[in-house]
Design a protein around this motif. Structure first.
Motif, PDB file in Angstrom:
ATOM      1  N   GLU A  57      10.321  32.082 -36.730  1.00 55.69           N
ATOM      2  CA  GLU A  57      10.924  33.420 -36.660  1.00 55.69           C
ATOM      3  C   GLU A  57      10.101  34.432 -37.480  1.00 55.69           C
ATOM      4  O   GLU A  57       9.850  35.553 -37.028  1.00 55.69           O
ATOM      5  N   ILE A  58       9.652  34.003 -38.685  1.00 57.71           N
ATOM      6  CA  ILE A  58       8.858  34.931 -39.508  1.00 57.71           C
ATOM      7  C   ILE A  58       7.505  35.209 -38.833  1.00 57.71           C
ATOM      8  O   ILE A  58       7.063  36.351 -38.734  1.00 57.71           O
ATOM      9  N   GLN A  59       6.871  34.157 -38.353  1.00 57.71           N
ATOM     10  CA  GLN A  59       5.538  34.283 -37.765  1.00 57.71           C
ATOM     11  C   GLN A  59       5.560  35.142 -36.493  1.00 57.71           C
ATOM     12  O   GLN A  59       4.723  36.017 -36.307  1.00 57.71           O
ATOM     13  N   VAL A  60       6.567  34.910 -35.643  1.00 55.14           N
ATOM     14  CA  VAL A  60       6.562  35.552 -34.322  1.00 55.14           C
ATOM     15  C   VAL A  60       7.354  36.870 -34.326  1.00 55.14           C
ATOM     16  O   VAL A  60       6.856  37.915 -33.908  1.00 55.14           O
ATOM     17  N   ALA A  61       8.600  36.800 -34.829  1.00 58.56           N
ATOM     18  CA  ALA A  61       9.472  37.991 -34.732  1.00 58.56           C
ATOM     19  C   ALA A  61       9.371  38.885 -35.966  1.00 58.56           C
ATOM     20  O   ALA A  61       9.929  39.978 -35.991  1.00 58.56           O
ATOM     21  N   LYS A  62       8.673  38.430 -37.013  1.00 57.03           N
ATOM     22  CA  LYS A  62       8.566  39.165 -38.282  1.00 57.03           C
ATOM     23  C   LYS A  62       9.957  39.495 -38.837  1.00 57.03           C
ATOM     24  O   LYS A  62      10.242  40.591 -39.306  1.00 57.03           O
ATOM     25  N   ARG A  63      10.817  38.497 -38.754  1.00 58.46           N
ATOM     26  CA  ARG A  63      12.178  38.609 -39.289  1.00 58.46           C
ATOM     27  C   ARG A  63      12.553  37.294 -39.966  1.00 58.46           C
ATOM     28  O   ARG A  63      12.010  36.240 -39.618  1.00 58.46           O
ATOM     29  N   ASN A  64      13.509  37.355 -40.916  1.00 56.94           N
ATOM     30  CA  ASN A  64      14.160  36.151 -41.419  1.00 56.94           C
ATOM     31  C   ASN A  64      15.647  36.482 -41.400  1.00 56.94           C
ATOM     32  O   ASN A  64      16.213  36.952 -42.389  1.00 56.94           O
ATOM     33  N   GLN A  66      18.432  34.892 -41.261  1.00 57.20           N
ATOM     34  CA  GLN A  66      19.455  34.228 -42.085  1.00 57.20           C
ATOM     35  C   GLN A  66      19.513  34.834 -43.492  1.00 57.20           C
ATOM     36  O   GLN A  66      20.593  35.075 -44.033  1.00 57.20           O
ATOM     37  N   TYR A  67      18.345  35.090 -44.084  1.00 56.24           N
ATOM     38  CA  TYR A  67      18.322  35.516 -45.484  1.00 56.24           C
ATOM     39  C   TYR A  67      18.145  37.020 -45.671  1.00 56.24           C
ATOM     40  O   TYR A  67      18.613  37.569 -46.679  1.00 56.24           O
ATOM     41  N   LEU A  68      17.449  37.684 -44.728  1.00 55.56           N
ATOM     42  CA  LEU A  68      17.216  39.126 -44.874  1.00 55.56           C
ATOM     43  C   LEU A  68      17.556  39.847 -43.576  1.00 55.56           C
ATOM     44  O   LEU A  68      16.665  40.393 -42.900  1.00 55.56           O
ATOM     45  N   PRO A  69      18.836  39.847 -43.191  1.00 57.49           N
ATOM     46  CA  PRO A  69      19.197  40.455 -41.908  1.00 57.49           C
ATOM     47  C   PRO A  69      18.781  41.924 -41.835  1.00 57.49           C
ATOM     48  O   PRO A  69      18.964  42.676 -42.787  1.00 57.49           O
ATOM     49  N   GLY A  70      18.173  42.289 -40.714  1.00 55.15           N
ATOM     50  CA  GLY A  70      17.823  43.694 -40.480  1.00 55.15           C
ATOM     51  C   GLY A  70      16.526  44.136 -41.115  1.00 55.15           C
ATOM     52  O   GLY A  70      16.109  45.283 -40.948  1.00 55.15           O
ATOM     53  N   ILE A  71      15.845  43.257 -41.839  1.00 59.02           N
ATOM     54  CA  ILE A  71      14.601  43.655 -42.511  1.00 59.02           C
ATOM     55  C   ILE A  71      13.403  43.287 -41.634  1.00 59.02           C
ATOM     56  O   ILE A  71      13.250  42.141 -41.217  1.00 59.02           O
ATOM     57  N   ASN A  72      12.562  44.276 -41.364  1.00 59.12           N
ATOM     58  CA  ASN A  72      11.309  44.013 -40.653  1.00 59.12           C
ATOM     59  C   ASN A  72      10.238  43.610 -41.658  1.00 59.12           C
ATOM     60  O   ASN A  72      10.004  44.320 -42.643  1.00 59.12           O
ATOM     61  N   GLY A 154      12.495  39.467 -63.798  1.00 61.41           N
ATOM     62  CA  GLY A 154      12.934  40.850 -63.972  1.00 61.41           C
ATOM     63  C   GLY A 154      14.160  41.118 -63.109  1.00 61.41           C
ATOM     64  O   GLY A 154      14.657  40.219 -62.423  1.00 61.41           O
ATOM     65  N   PRO A 155      14.653  42.353 -63.140  1.00 61.16           N
ATOM     66  CA  PRO A 155      15.822  42.708 -62.326  1.00 61.16           C
ATOM     67  C   PRO A 155      15.407  42.839 -60.858  1.00 61.16           C
ATOM     68  O   PRO A 155      15.011  43.917 -60.427  1.00 61.16           O
ATOM     69  N   ASN A 156      15.467  41.753 -60.124  1.00 58.00           N
ATOM     70  CA  ASN A 156      14.834  41.684 -58.801  1.00 58.00           C
ATOM     71  C   ASN A 156      15.780  41.140 -57.738  1.00 58.00           C
ATOM     72  O   ASN A 156      15.580  40.040 -57.210  1.00 58.00           O
ATOM     73  N   ILE A 157      16.813  41.867 -57.436  1.00 59.74           N
ATOM     74  CA  ILE A 157      17.734  41.465 -56.367  1.00 59.74           C
ATOM     75  C   ILE A 157      16.983  41.593 -55.030  1.00 59.74           C
ATOM     76  O   ILE A 157      16.562  42.705 -54.643  1.00 59.74           O
ATOM     77  N   ALA A 158      16.836  40.480 -54.340  1.00 64.72           N
ATOM     78  CA  ALA A 158      15.909  40.411 -53.198  1.00 64.72           C
ATOM     79  C   ALA A 158      16.160  41.500 -52.141  1.00 64.72           C
ATOM     80  O   ALA A 158      15.229  42.209 -51.740  1.00 64.72           O
ATOM     81  N   LEU A 159      17.396  41.616 -51.692  1.00 65.66           N
ATOM     82  CA  LEU A 159      17.656  42.515 -50.555  1.00 65.66           C
ATOM     83  C   LEU A 159      17.281  43.972 -50.879  1.00 65.66           C
ATOM     84  O   LEU A 159      16.777  44.702 -50.021  1.00 65.66           O
ATOM     85  N   GLU A 160      17.513  44.389 -52.122  1.00 61.49           N
ATOM     86  CA  GLU A 160      17.162  45.769 -52.505  1.00 61.49           C
ATOM     87  C   GLU A 160      15.639  45.970 -52.420  1.00 61.49           C
ATOM     88  O   GLU A 160      15.159  47.025 -52.010  1.00 61.49           O
ATOM     89  N   ILE A 161      14.901  44.936 -52.829  1.00 57.52           N
ATOM     90  CA  ILE A 161      13.430  45.042 -52.814  1.00 57.52           C
ATOM     91  C   ILE A 161      12.924  44.996 -51.369  1.00 57.52           C
ATOM     92  O   ILE A 161      12.003  45.726 -50.992  1.00 57.52           O
ATOM     93  N   ALA A 162      13.569  44.164 -50.558  1.00 55.38           N
ATOM     94  CA  ALA A 162      13.185  44.096 -49.143  1.00 55.38           C
ATOM     95  C   ALA A 162      13.381  45.454 -48.470  1.00 55.38           C
ATOM     96  O   ALA A 162      12.690  45.791 -47.509  1.00 55.38           O
ATOM     97  N   LYS A 163      14.316  46.252 -49.002  1.00 57.81           N
ATOM     98  CA  LYS A 163      14.530  47.614 -48.476  1.00 57.81           C
ATOM     99  C   LYS A 163      13.614  48.624 -49.159  1.00 57.81           C
ATOM    100  O   LYS A 163      13.788  49.833 -49.008  1.00 57.81           O
ATOM    101  N   GLU A 164      12.689  48.124 -49.956  1.00 62.18           N
ATOM    102  CA  GLU A 164      11.663  48.928 -50.628  1.00 62.18           C
ATOM    103  C   GLU A 164      12.237  49.909 -51.644  1.00 62.18           C
ATOM    104  O   GLU A 164      11.723  51.004 -51.844  1.00 62.18           O
TER     105      GLU A 164
END
Ligand SMILES: NC(=O)C1=CN([C@@H]2O[C@H](COP(=O)(O)OP(=O)(O)OC[C@H]3O[C@@H](n4cnc5c(N)ncnc54)[C@H](O)[C@@H]3O)[C@@H](O)[C@H]2O)C=CC1
Ligand SMILES: O=C(CO)COP(=O)(O)O
Length: 374
Positions: A57-64, A66-72, A154-164
């Protein structure tokens, strides 16, 4: 109207990282997010996923999804379930797997590792069977020098960082130049990385804040408000600092991003898994029911016993962490967790006594707790 233009944030690292091959081991929420940060910083990134369908899914659709819904994810990001392929030519190897599986993952990847590569832990846990920190597990398993091992925290909540969203972190290695290399590799326009050489403090900040976030979740689940939480956060930071300093850390690190910063983010965010796990337990769910509902890694739950074991060995009293342990083991009702039990003295004691030996404190705390069981 002002004629001053808004400064555009740019990063020269895109060019400094050109051609830098890096691997990320683990494709959960943090591994995938960190792979995006590294890609956005200009590195040539391959992420290793345990499950082939996630790699595809990551390689082809550039999505994950399950863990990062909606993140390109970046178009340049590669993914595979083949360790040899992921590690081929990687100068930096970032580890983002659960703490309790890291040792086995390291044994699996060892045959494919370039002997000059640097391993960087993104993991915020302690190995239950050995009480080792993750950098210690890496050194122990791969038999390499500490100058080849780094930590990012550090203060690194994944989803917030995935949203840049703008974020700060710390890269640590006993060798400052290596810490700087690591920091350069992951300095993206929205991700600023500082450096230090205090691996112990940086690593323990990330481990210990999870335990305090569990306490915050528990009292939140019970329905207590901001006074209780502020007291737990403040006293929690004192416990974290005392433990870390007794383990060899610089106290300054604990007041930085890897300590206070991460404590604030994890205790405040509904996205934190430790905070969420605590809240479910505070609401009366069992540990088993909590685990089923979560479906994601809440490292704090596995770190409580080894941290307390080390605290006892080092003569440190951690009343809040002890209370979390009692709630988890069912010997204290969640409603009894709070700062009112975090002092065991008959005579009120000064609030801050960092680094001052306190003979007999542990025994007094145990006696107090005996009278407060659920
Ligand atoms: N999610 C976050 O915001 C952050 C997490 N971290 C830390 O990163 C580490 C990883 O956590 P997350 O990615 O958030 O967890 P996660 O629960 O989102 O993902 C865990 C990943 O590990 C994989 N996994 C499970 N068992 C495995 C095994 N035996 N071998 C290899 N992989 C296995 C899962 O399939 C999944 O891909 C934890 O130590 C966590 O504390 C650190 C900073 C931020
Ligand atoms: O470490 C984190 C934020 O810095 C993530 O915290 P949780 O593991 O509680 O989600």
């Amino acid at each position: 109207m002002s004629t001053r233009s808004i400064p555009v944030v740019t990063s020269s690292n895109g060019t400094r990282n050109r051609g830098r091959k890096v691997a990320v081991i683990g494709s959960g929420s943090w591994g995938t997010t960190f792979a995006k940060v590294l890609s956005d910083a200009g590195c040539d990134v391959t992420v290793w996923a345990r499950r082939p369908e996630v790699a595809t899914e990551i390689q082809v659709a550039k999505r994950n999804s399950q863990y990062l819904p909606g993140i390109n994810l970046p178009k340049s990001l590669k993914a595979t379930d083949d360790l040899a392929l992921a590690l081929k030519g990687a100068q930096l190897v970032f580890l983002a797997v659960p703490s309790q599986t890291l040792r086995q993952n390291l044994l699996d990847l060892e045959p494919f590792l370039d002997r000059r590569s640097v391993l960087v832990s993104l993991v915020k846990g302690v190995e239950q069977t050995t009480t080792m920190r993750m950098s210690e597990v890496i050194i122990d398993t791969l038999d390499i020098g500490p100058e080849r091992v780094g930590v990012i925290s550090g203060p690194n909540i994944a989803l917030e960082i995935a949203k840049e969203q703008p974020t700060g972190a710390v890269a640590s290695c006993v060798d400052l130049q290596v810490a700087q290399e690591i920091a350069t590799s992951c300095s993206a326009p929205y991700f600023r990385t500082y450096v230090n050489t205090d691996v112990v403090g940086t690593e323990l900040g990330g481990v210990l804040k999870n335990l305090i976030a569990l306490a915050i979740g528990i009292v939140d689940g019970v329905g207590y408000g901001e006074n209780t939480k502020a007291a737990i956060i403040t006293r929690g930071l004192a416990e974290m600092t005392e433990f870390a300093v007794a383990s060899g850390a610089d106290p300054v690190t604990l007041s930085g991003l890897a300590g206070l910063g991460d404590l604030i983010a994890t205790c405040q965010s509904p996205l934190s898994r430790n905070n969420t796990a605590g809240r479910l337990i505070g609401q009366g769910y069992s540990q088993e029911e909590t685990r089923e509902q979560m479906q994601q890694t809440a490292e704090g739950i596995t770190s409580v016993p080894p941290v307390l074991e080390l605290a006892h060995e080092r003569g440190i009293v951690m009343p809040i962490v002890e209370q979390v342990q009692m709630v988890l083991s069912g010997t204290m009702a969640p409603k009894n967790l709070g700062p009112h039990l975090a002092t065991e003295d008959d005579v009120p004691r000064p609030e801050l006594r960092l680094g001052v030996p306190q003979p007999g404190r542990w025994e007094r705390f145990v006696n107090l707790m005996k009278g407060k069981s659920a």
